[in-house]
Motif scaffolding. Structure first.
Motif, PDB file in Angstrom:
ATOM      1  N   GLY A   1      19.289  -8.197  27.853  1.00 24.69           N
ATOM      2  CA  GLY A   1      20.478  -9.062  27.863  1.00 24.69           C
ATOM      3  C   GLY A   1      21.790  -8.347  27.221  1.00 24.69           C
ATOM      4  N   ASN A   2      22.424  -9.129  26.562  1.00 25.92           N
ATOM      5  CA  ASN A   2      23.752  -8.592  26.004  1.00 25.92           C
ATOM      6  C   ASN A   2      23.530  -8.398  24.544  1.00 25.92           C
ATOM      7  N   PHE A   3      24.252  -7.308  24.206  1.00 32.17           N
ATOM      8  CA  PHE A   3      23.893  -6.741  22.660  1.00 32.17           C
ATOM      9  C   PHE A   3      24.534  -7.891  21.696  1.00 32.17           C
ATOM     10  N   ARG A   4      25.835  -8.152  22.428  1.00 31.73           N
ATOM     11  CA  ARG A   4      26.619  -9.008  21.466  1.00 31.73           C
ATOM     12  C   ARG A   4      25.968 -10.495  21.097  1.00 31.73           C
ATOM     13  N   GLN A   5      25.201 -10.932  22.084  1.00 36.96           N
ATOM     14  CA  GLN A   5      24.555 -12.002  21.947  1.00 36.96           C
ATOM     15  C   GLN A   5      23.451 -12.145  21.156  1.00 36.96           C
ATOM     16  N   LEU A   6      22.638 -10.875  21.160  1.00 38.28           N
ATOM     17  CA  LEU A   6      21.513 -10.713  20.430  1.00 38.28           C
ATOM     18  C   LEU A   6      22.008 -10.164  18.994  1.00 38.28           C
ATOM     19  N   LEU A   7      23.140  -9.655  18.741  1.00 45.49           N
ATOM     20  CA  LEU A   7      23.533  -9.293  17.153  1.00 45.49           C
ATOM     21  C   LEU A   7      23.561 -10.631  16.460  1.00 45.49           C
ATOM     22  N   LYS A   8      24.410 -11.425  17.421  1.00 42.86           N
ATOM     23  CA  LYS A   8      24.864 -12.839  16.584  1.00 42.86           C
ATOM     24  C   LYS A   8      23.607 -13.780  16.466  1.00 42.86           C
ATOM     25  N   ALA A   9      22.586 -13.748  17.296  1.00 40.47           N
ATOM     26  CA  ALA A   9      21.378 -14.489  17.331  1.00 40.47           C
ATOM     27  C   ALA A   9      20.431 -13.822  15.942  1.00 40.47           C
ATOM     28  N   MET A  10      20.346 -12.614  15.913  1.00 39.40           N
ATOM     29  CA  MET A  10      19.641 -12.080  14.854  1.00 39.40           C
ATOM     30  C   MET A  10      20.389 -12.192  13.459  1.00 39.40           C
ATOM     31  N   THR A  11      21.706 -12.167  13.327  1.00 36.59           N
ATOM     32  CA  THR A  11      22.461 -12.498  12.255  1.00 36.59           C
ATOM     33  C   THR A  11      21.947 -13.610  11.585  1.00 36.59           C
ATOM     34  N   ILE A  12      21.899 -14.612  12.440  1.00 38.43           N
ATOM     35  CA  ILE A  12      21.681 -16.138  11.775  1.00 38.43           C
ATOM     36  C   ILE A  12      20.133 -16.438  12.124  1.00 38.43           C
ATOM     37  N   ASP A  13      19.357 -15.349  12.468  1.00 34.13           N
ATOM     38  CA  ASP A  13      17.787 -15.827  12.642  1.00 34.13           C
ATOM     39  C   ASP A  13      17.047 -15.806  11.442  1.00 34.13           C
ATOM     40  N   GLY A  14      16.134 -17.093  11.575  1.00 32.25           N
ATOM     41  CA  GLY A  14      15.467 -17.319  10.124  1.00 32.25           C
ATOM     42  C   GLY A  14      14.896 -16.286   9.229  1.00 32.25           C
ATOM     43  N   ALA A  15      14.130 -15.422  10.102  1.00 28.02           N
ATOM     44  CA  ALA A  15      13.347 -14.462   9.442  1.00 28.02           C
ATOM     45  C   ALA A  15      14.317 -13.505   8.890  1.00 28.02           C
ATOM     46  N   MET A  16      15.163 -12.879   9.645  1.00 27.12           N
ATOM     47  CA  MET A  16      16.322 -12.088   9.282  1.00 27.12           C
ATOM     48  C   MET A  16      17.011 -12.498   8.125  1.00 27.12           C
ATOM     49  N   MET A  17      17.067 -13.929   8.182  1.00 27.30           N
ATOM     50  CA  MET A  17      17.893 -14.565   7.044  1.00 27.30           C
ATOM     51  C   MET A  17      17.316 -14.271   5.537  1.00 27.30           C
ATOM     52  N   ILE A  18      16.185 -14.478   5.950  1.00 20.87           N
ATOM     53  CA  ILE A  18      15.229 -14.424   4.708  1.00 20.87           C
ATOM     54  C   ILE A  18      15.036 -13.229   4.325  1.00 20.87           C
ATOM     55  N   TYR A  19      14.642 -12.289   5.206  1.00 16.25           N
ATOM     56  CA  TYR A  19      14.237 -10.758   5.244  1.00 16.25           C
ATOM     57  C   TYR A  19      15.529 -10.196   4.139  1.00 16.25           C
ATOM     58  N   LEU A  20      16.550 -10.252   4.786  1.00 18.56           N
ATOM     59  CA  LEU A  20      17.799  -9.479   4.230  1.00 18.56           C
ATOM     60  C   LEU A  20      18.870 -10.438   3.361  1.00 18.56           C
ATOM     61  N   ASP A  21      18.076 -11.539   3.090  1.00 18.14           N
ATOM     62  CA  ASP A  21      18.662 -12.416   2.186  1.00 18.14           C
ATOM     63  C   ASP A  21      20.239 -13.166   2.163  1.00 18.14           C
ATOM     64  N   LEU A  22      20.447 -13.145   3.764  1.00 16.82           N
ATOM     65  CA  LEU A  22      21.729 -13.686   4.015  1.00 16.82           C
ATOM     66  C   LEU A  22      21.760 -15.243   3.553  1.00 16.82           C
ATOM     67  N   GLU A  23      20.631 -15.962   3.540  1.00 18.00           N
ATOM     68  CA  GLU A  23      20.696 -17.463   3.045  1.00 18.00           C
ATOM     69  C   GLU A  23      21.019 -17.663   1.462  1.00 18.00           C
ATOM     70  N   ASP A  24      20.714 -16.560   0.755  1.00 13.80           N
ATOM     71  CA  ASP A  24      21.258 -16.640  -0.745  1.00 13.80           C
ATOM     72  C   ASP A  24      22.774 -16.293  -0.883  1.00 13.80           C
ATOM     73  N   SER A  25      23.579 -16.024   0.355  1.00 15.56           N
ATOM     74  CA  SER A  25      24.957 -15.508   0.111  1.00 15.56           C
ATOM     75  C   SER A  25      25.810 -16.701   0.171  1.00 15.56           C
ATOM     76  N   GLU A  26      26.568 -16.457  -1.213  1.00 12.80           N
ATOM     77  CA  GLU A  26      27.707 -17.723  -0.946  1.00 12.80           C
ATOM     78  C   GLU A  26      28.761 -17.282  -1.705  1.00 12.80           C
ATOM     79  N   LYS A  27      29.760 -17.768  -1.546  1.00 16.51           N
ATOM     80  CA  LYS A  27      31.154 -17.425  -1.703  1.00 16.51           C
ATOM     81  C   LYS A  27      31.553 -16.819  -3.113  1.00 16.51           C
ATOM     82  N   THR A  28      30.882 -17.450  -4.238  1.00 14.56           N
ATOM     83  CA  THR A  28      31.195 -16.812  -5.686  1.00 14.56           C
ATOM     84  C   THR A  28      30.182 -15.503  -5.631  1.00 14.56           C
TER      85      THR A  28
END
Lengths: 411, 541
Positions: B156-183
């Protein structure tokens, strides 16, 4: 797979005739011609060996080397602590866990060194990530794909002529070995290199691996590696299988694997780094008995291995080093276990390792905000010392250049 | 096989062998029937057909255990007792292990049977590109969802895939995005987004990473909106694994840094959408992706012409993936000698193509997974965030020896030798007596006559998965419906033609004929297969 005399003669004949082949001439052929004792691997400066022992899951360092002289230890661990009378005492402050009598004897014989308080800044408490940090030798802020030994192979061993420069004992290759040109054989069991089918099978395998005159570089690469397979196969089935050992080893995996390593070392398999793993240290619950069992296995196995190598005359050229991705939380948890922690201890034996204590023990009265120990030695400085003082390499090309080798651990 | 077919391919650029090359690279092996069908089309028609089929095929039914919506059953509350937690924790881990094993079975069976293998090849590409490991993620459902998303956008479209991967559950756990907050924005994901997922090293600065991490701060994983959750307090000291309610990404406004950021020289109050736009519009993105795809599919083009053209199509279509593949698969460079028959099969491709080409009657079992893991490719468990580097790194003396044992599984449905460690597994925890005589007695009782020395095979501890370790049936009749050829040359030629993407080397052909001649009856087929499958040639596609 035993090779017939005629096919070996054929093999040597081809080896002599074909220059393309001689580039990948199996080392054992070279060695059997030269018949050198402890011959260094061609292309390496010496015959030294490093054996890395991973204690996977995060070993509880505080119940391994027990600070029995510290009340804070007993306060933090009302259920899990080792009672003072059970500790195999080293000094007024600490001693080995009660099941580690074999290692205590090694210590008393001046064959063991202990590095205390080893860790890294901003510790990560994920097994996966912290293992990655230890294996790659990176700081916790960086993701690096290559391993510290992989980079050592790439930068310092490019001229080493052997397909078994690294040997991983186990089911998968540790990231420690990952590099641009990994020359690592991963095996759980030497039977991997046994091909059934007798001499007809050997002959046909040899035939399809005769390097072809082809512009296909992938095919040539596979043929070269295929010849490595055949040579490793011969080596394991002949020299290693027949190599005697001098000590009893426990019948369990870790111990038997170390026995195989001892045999490979004694049989002079051209290998620079071995990697062996003892898993199961992740004790979040009901830790006491299971940890004692693992410590006993570790203690007996390492002791057998070190003494075996000493008897066989190979301990001086073999450095054994243990590591674990982290230690455990100082305070025990509600389930009679311990959670993921930080700083830990490393064992070293053999080679030029200096027996005794190294580094500074972590202070039990000064914990971090989670209740974990602060490290006092960066594990990368231990690596740097191994690279520089044992393997004769330049650590600055392999680790972050700001990391300085730890002084005094290797003579 | 006649040599003149190679020449024909070189002259016209399209032939049976060229069609075979295209099929083998875009799918898992080839079959002769398909090869004939594609060979009568033009190269462009053949490529278009493959791409259209892969884009239009319906997605497979998920495994039975997949739940929509998924709510964390391992959630731990402040009033959870130690016993309750221990029981639940163990049961959950066991279930996750069974589910991830089943997910591997489900996917590999899809690869083996799918009429559109290109889509699975592309899903496998993204699986390695956006690598996440069950070793850290732990939740089987999250790995399934990531896989489904990668399949959905595979061509499909890489832009859509990249966005979906950025907020994908497994990816957010794997690369710690869920722990990222403003401070304290966590830079882990932002760094890999630029370095590994979209741009490559050298096309961004540390400041870009820091600012992108700020822009991506505040995303957390939660239960889907509207899910009823128990009103019990959680223990703030527990780790994320026990406190997250679900794996649906949600922007928690209080945790997001809404301030001004500067990324790639552009300034604004950027958030997720802007980071994706800026990344995909970065001049390095298209070429980065083109090079990775070209390498995965085995293009050899030192001039970089094809990759440049793919990058241009990426730019002109706003990140469409299928048109990039069309450029790649129709390029003359994809069909030159330098591009053909020299890509080393990944373990998964080796296994699946063997199943397909030999028409094995089989399903994916724990034994096969163990085999693939030992070859260096266990699905859902890539070695690290860079995925599998591929190429020559698949091959060492150890993995090649194991590849040469492939026929043990294929022909005899048995485990190759040497896959289990030396010595015995420890069963329940026992501490051995210290006294040597007592210990000897104890061990003798425990081991019951175990022999010392080499080849001591340990009985393995019961594995979590039930069922046979291997379940493979090979029927020569399927390959030779008209009967097994009597002539050794015919037998060897037919099997070589069915298994290799190129005409066989003379040495291999001669040795295969000898193997056929040396044996009698059905053993002739087995002997030839044993040779071909343990040849260096068979490792290539």
């Amino acid at each position: 797979m035993a090779i017939s005399l005629s096919s070996r003669r054929e093999f040597l004949k081809q080896a002599g005739l074909l220059t393309a082949w001689s580039l990948t001439l199996p080392q054992f052929v070279v060695q059997s011609r030269q018949a050198l004792a402890h011959a260094p691997i061609e292309g390496l400066p010496d015959d030294r060996i490093l054996v890395l022992v991973q204690l996977a899951g995060g070993n509880d360092g505080l119940n391994t080397l027990v600070p029995y002289g510290d009340d804070l230890y007993y306060k933090a661990r009302p259920k899990l602590s080792v009672a003072p009378q059970d500790v195999l005492k080293i000094d007024d402050y600490c001693g080995f866990h009660s099941e580690m009598y074999a290692l205590r004897e090694l210590w008393e014989d001046g064959l063991l060194s202990l590095i205390q308080g080893v860790g890294y800044p901003n510790p990560d408490r994920s097994h996966f990530r912290s293992t990655e940090i230890w294996e790659t030798g990176s700081g916790s802020e960086k993701n690096i794909a290559s391993g510290w030994i992989g980079r050592y192979f790439d930068s310092e061993c490019s001229k080493a002529v052997t397909p078994t420069l690294g040997v991983q004992l186990g089911e998968r290759t540790a990231q420690t070995f990952a590099g641009d040109h990994p020359r690592v054989v991963t095996l759980s069991n030497p039977q991997l290199f046994q091909f059934s089918g007798g001499s007809a099978r050997e002959d046909e395998l040899a035939k399809v691996h005769v390097p072809s005159v082809s512009a296909n570089s992938s095919l040539a690469f596979l043929q070269r590696t295929g010849n490595d397979v055949l040579s490793v196969s011969r080596q394991l089935s002949e020299k290693v299988r027949l190599q005697p050992t001098t000590r009893d080893y426990l019948p369990y995996q870790f111990s038997q694997t170390l026995r195989l390593v001892a045999k490979m070392i004694a049989a002079e398999v051209p290998t620079r780094v071995y990697y062996v793993s003892l898993p199961g240290f992740d004790h979040h619950a009901t830790q006491k008995m299971r940890h004692a069992m693992l410590l006993q296995e570790l203690s007996e196995s390492l002791s057998s291995f070190v003494r075996d190598l000493k008897n066989l005359g190979h301990l001086d050229r073999t450095l054994v080093v243990t590591f674990s991705e982290f230690g455990r939380r100082v305070a025990e948890n509600q389930s009679e276990g311990t959670d993921h922690g930080t700083a830990n201890l490393m064992f070293m034996a053999g080679g030029t390792s200096r027996a005794g204590f190294h580094g500074t023990r972590s202070d039990l009265s000064r914990l971090d905000d989670v209740g974990d120990l602060h490290h006092t030695t960066d594990f990368r400085s231990v690596y740097a010392s191994i690279l520089k003082d044992w393997l004769g390499a330049n650590p600055a090309g392999i680790l972050d250049p700001s990391i300085l080798p730890m002084a005094g651990i290797l003579g | 096989m006649p040599r003149n077919r190679v020449h024909e391919a070189q002259q016209s650029g399209w032939s049976s062998l060229a069609a075979r090359h295209l099929l083998a690279r875009t799918g898992f092996g080839f079959d002769l029937e398909q090869e004939e069908k594609l060979a009568v089309l033009s190269r462009e028609q053949a490529v278009d057909q493959l791409l259209e089929d892969a884009q239009n095929a319906p997605c497979p039914t998920p495994p039975e255990w997949v739940k929509t919506p998924w709510v964390n059953t391992e959630r731990r509350y402040a009033d959870t007792s130690a016993d309750e937690f221990r029981g639940k924790h163990g049961a959950t881990n066991g279930r996750y292990a069974r589910e991830i094993a089943d997910l591997r079975r489900w996917w590999v069976n899809e690869m083996m049977t799918s009429p559109v293998p290109l889509r699975e090849m592309m899903t496998l590409f993204w699986h390695g590109h956006f690598a996440s490991s069950i070793g850290k993620v732990l939740i089987s459902q999250a790995m399934y969802e990531q896989n489904a998303t990668q399949r959905k956008h595979a061509l499909g479209n890489f832009r859509q895939l990249l966005k979906a991967m950025t907020i994908d559950g497994a990816m957010m756990i794997y690369l710690d995005l869920e722990d990222s907050e403003k401070t304290q924005p966590n830079e882990n994901y932002a760094r890999e987004l630029f370095e590994l997922f979209a741009l490559g090293h050298g096309h961004y600065t540390q400041a870009d990473i820091r600012e992108a991490a700020r822009a991506l701060s505040g995303w957390q994983l939660n239960a889907p909106p509207g899910t009823a959750l128990p009103q019990r307090p959680t223990n703030p000291a527990d780790n994320r694994r026990f406190t997250r309610d679900g794996i649906v990404a949600e922007l928690v406004v209080e945790r997001h840094d809404a301030g001004t950021k500067t990324i790639f020289g552009k300034t604004g109050t950027f958030g997720l959408d802007e980071v994706i736009e800026l990344t995909v519009n970065h001049p390095a993105c298209g070429l980065f992706l083109a090079e990775k795809l070209a390498s995965y599919f085995g293009l050899s083009d030192e001039t970089g012409r094809v990759q440049q053209q793919m990058a241009e199509v990426f730019r002109s279509t706003g990140g469409e993936i299928a048109p990039m593949l069309r450029v790649l698969f129709t390029a003359d460079e994809f069909y030159t000698d330098g591009s053909r028959n020299r890509l080393i099969k990944s373990p998964v491709v080796l296994w699946v193509s063997t199943c397909r080409q030999l028409q094995l009657d089989t399903t994916f079992t724990r034994g096969v997974n163990k085999y693939l893991a030992a070859l260096g490719q266990e699905l859902f468990e890539p070695p690290n965030v860079k995925g599998w580097p591929g190429g020559e790194t698949w091959i060492s003396a150890g993995t090649l020896a194991l590849r040469y044992h492939l026929t043990d599984i294929v022909l005899e449905s048995k485990e190759p030798p040497g896959m289990d460690p030396m010595g015995r597994d420890r069963g329940r925890p026992v501490i051995l007596p210290k006294d040597p005589a007592e210990r000897a007695k104890f061990l003798a009782r425990l081991e019951g006559g175990m022999s010392d020395g080499e080849g001591m095979m340990a009985p393995r501890r019961g594995e979590r998965e039930a069922g046979p370790a291997y379940d493979v049936k090979f029927s020569p009749d399927k390959l030779f419906p008209a009967g097994i050829p009597d002539s050794s040359a015919d037998l060897a030629d037919q099997l070589l033609n069915r298994l290799l993407v190129d005409s066989p080397r003379a040495e291999l052909r001669a040795t295969a004929m000898e193997a056929a001649t040396r044996n009698v009856g059905p053993l002739r087929v087995q002997a030839v297969l044993r040779l071909i499958l343990s040849s260096p040639d068979y490792q290539l596609t």
